[in-house]
Design a protein around this motif. Structure first.
Motif, PDB file in Angstrom:
ATOM      1  N   ALA A  85      42.423  50.147  51.212  1.00 53.35           N
ATOM      2  CA  ALA A  85      41.172  49.897  51.920  1.00 53.35           C
ATOM      3  C   ALA A  85      40.485  48.634  51.404  1.00 53.35           C
ATOM      4  O   ALA A  85      39.258  48.554  51.347  1.00 53.35           O
ATOM      5  N   HIS A  86      41.287  47.650  51.025  1.00 52.32           N
ATOM      6  CA  HIS A  86      40.721  46.384  50.547  1.00 52.32           C
ATOM      7  C   HIS A  86      40.643  45.385  51.693  1.00 52.32           C
ATOM      8  O   HIS A  86      41.152  45.622  52.791  1.00 52.32           O
ATOM      9  N   GLY A  87      39.984  44.266  51.422  1.00 45.36           N
ATOM     10  CA  GLY A  87      39.865  43.215  52.425  1.00 45.36           C
ATOM     11  C   GLY A  87      40.966  42.191  52.298  1.00 45.36           C
ATOM     12  O   GLY A  87      41.991  42.425  51.655  1.00 45.36           O
ATOM     13  N   GLY A  88      40.731  41.044  52.904  1.00 49.13           N
ATOM     14  CA  GLY A  88      41.723  39.981  52.892  1.00 49.13           C
ATOM     15  C   GLY A  88      41.818  39.269  51.555  1.00 49.13           C
ATOM     16  O   GLY A  88      41.035  39.531  50.630  1.00 49.13           O
ATOM     17  N   PRO A  89      42.777  38.361  51.420  1.00 46.80           N
ATOM     18  CA  PRO A  89      42.987  37.641  50.160  1.00 46.80           C
ATOM     19  C   PRO A  89      41.797  36.774  49.770  1.00 46.80           C
ATOM     20  O   PRO A  89      41.142  36.167  50.628  1.00 46.80           O
ATOM     21  N   VAL A  90      41.501  36.749  48.482  1.00 49.83           N
ATOM     22  CA  VAL A  90      40.478  35.868  47.918  1.00 49.83           C
ATOM     23  C   VAL A  90      41.019  35.328  46.600  1.00 49.83           C
ATOM     24  O   VAL A  90      42.050  35.775  46.101  1.00 49.83           O
ATOM     25  N   SER A  91      40.309  34.398  46.037  1.00 52.20           N
ATOM     26  CA  SER A  91      40.713  33.856  44.740  1.00 52.20           C
ATOM     27  C   SER A  91      40.076  34.653  43.610  1.00 52.20           C
ATOM     28  O   SER A  91      39.076  35.368  43.808  1.00 52.20           O
ATOM     29  N   LYS A  92      40.634  34.519  42.434  1.00 54.40           N
ATOM     30  CA  LYS A  92      40.049  35.167  41.269  1.00 54.40           C
ATOM     31  C   LYS A  92      38.657  34.607  41.004  1.00 54.40           C
ATOM     32  O   LYS A  92      37.732  35.355  40.633  1.00 54.40           O
ATOM     33  N   ALA A  93      38.497  33.305  41.240  1.00 54.03           N
ATOM     34  CA  ALA A  93      37.197  32.671  41.032  1.00 54.03           C
ATOM     35  C   ALA A  93      36.125  33.290  41.936  1.00 54.03           C
ATOM     36  O   ALA A  93      34.977  33.472  41.526  1.00 54.03           O
ATOM     37  N   PHE A  94      36.511  33.626  43.169  1.00 53.92           N
ATOM     38  CA  PHE A  94      35.570  34.254  44.100  1.00 53.92           C
ATOM     39  C   PHE A  94      35.064  35.570  43.528  1.00 53.92           C
ATOM     40  O   PHE A  94      33.861  35.868  43.559  1.00 53.92           O
ATOM     41  N   LEU A  95      35.982  36.392  43.004  1.00 50.78           N
ATOM     42  CA  LEU A  95      35.591  37.678  42.438  1.00 50.78           C
ATOM     43  C   LEU A  95      34.741  37.493  41.187  1.00 50.78           C
ATOM     44  O   LEU A  95      33.788  38.248  40.964  1.00 50.78           O
ATOM     45  N   GLU A  96      35.072  36.499  40.392  1.00 52.43           N
ATOM     46  CA  GLU A  96      34.285  36.235  39.180  1.00 52.43           C
ATOM     47  C   GLU A  96      32.875  35.798  39.538  1.00 52.43           C
ATOM     48  O   GLU A  96      31.909  36.141  38.839  1.00 52.43           O
TER      49      GLU A  96
END
Length: 278
Positions: free
Chosen positions: A146-157
């Motif tokens: 139930a996750h979304g589309g790809p993102v970068s690690k920097a985005f999550l940080e």
């Protein structure tokens, strides 16, 4: 699935050949917490402390069944070719909207047999339902689903997320939107709002408010997900259902205020089916 440092095993522990998954534990905890919170509301309106036991028991069972059937129906081409997969819920495939539909219908039936007013019961359990949903989304986190589309690690940080969430959103060599978290936070906020405003709202409006609040959040979160059930190539089932629930809820709130001039939840007192004119 690619394993990384910090990967959380979806299986909490084993009892012989039985795998006990975090998903089930978290869902159960959400239901229990919601039940205890609803008990306080029962006391406030003068209903017996055991009023909700049958409602929750039967609604949970039939809600779960309908949640699975709902998912299977919208994935029928696959299940038609693989009918043996239909009962294998441990392979994934539970739709919340299906569970809500099954649970609500069952709840109404139980209210009728127990001579309870469905709008009053709906107002009592609505905050508990949305809180349980918010907690339950962490079961999706444990299942890496139930996750979304790809993102970068920097985005999550940049979202200032705890490291354990960032690490567990690294799936098969890619970081993903933690949509479970977005919806969980939205649901918990909804719980706070509903539990705060309930005593001031007209009878039935806490329940309709829950449908509106949850549906707004689900509509936007669903747009980020990669595993949506699709009605057509462009229409996501959950988004369509969310819009329908919002429109119906608003119409019913307005209609009931004009037609029945309902009392507030706080002043209604214990009601029976169909209850006094409200």
């Amino acid at each position: 699935m690619g394993l990384t440092l910090g990967y959380i095993d979806p299986v909490a522990f084993n009892i012989g050949p039985i795998h006990v998954r975090w998903y089930g534990i978290i869902i159960a905890c959400g239901i229990l917490l919601g039940y205890f919170i609803a008990q306080a509301a029962l006391k406030n309106v003068g209903l017996h402390k055991d009023t909700l036991i049958d409602i929750i028991f039967y609604s949970a069972i039939f809600g779960f069944i309908v949640a699975r059937l709902y998912f299977v129906i919208f994935q029928w081409p696959y299940y038609m070719e693989n009918p043996g997969e239909i009962p294998k819920i441990w392979h994934g495939g539970i739709a919340i909207h299906g569970g809500l539909i099954g649970g609500f219908i069952t709840g109404i039936i139980v209210c009728r047999t127990k001579n309870l007013h469905p709008f009053q019961i709906g107002d009592i359990v609505a905050p508990s339902i949305i809180l349980a949903q918010g907690i339950g989304r962490w079961g999706n986190f444990m299942n890496h689903e139930a996750h979304g589309g790809p993102v970068s690690k920097a985005f999550l940080e940049h979202l200032h997320l705890p490291d354990f969430i960032i690490r567990n959103m690294y799936i098969d060599g890619q970081y993903y939107h933690p949509t479970f978290l977005y919806e969980s936070l939205w649901d918990v906020l909804g719980f706070i709002i509903l539990i705060t405003l309930r005593k001031h709202l007209k009878l039935g409006e806490t329940f309709f408010g829950y449908l509106i609040w949850y549906s707004i959040g689900r509509f936007f979160v669903e747009g980020l997900r990669t595993d949506s059930l699709m009605l057509t190539s462009h229409i996501r089932v959950a988004q369509l259902v969310s819009v329908i629930l919002i429109v119906i809820s608003i119409i019913l709130i307005i209609y009931r205020r004009i037609k029945y001039q309902p009392s507030t939840f706080k002043n209604a007192g214990p009601l029976t089916w169909p209850g006094k004119k409200v």
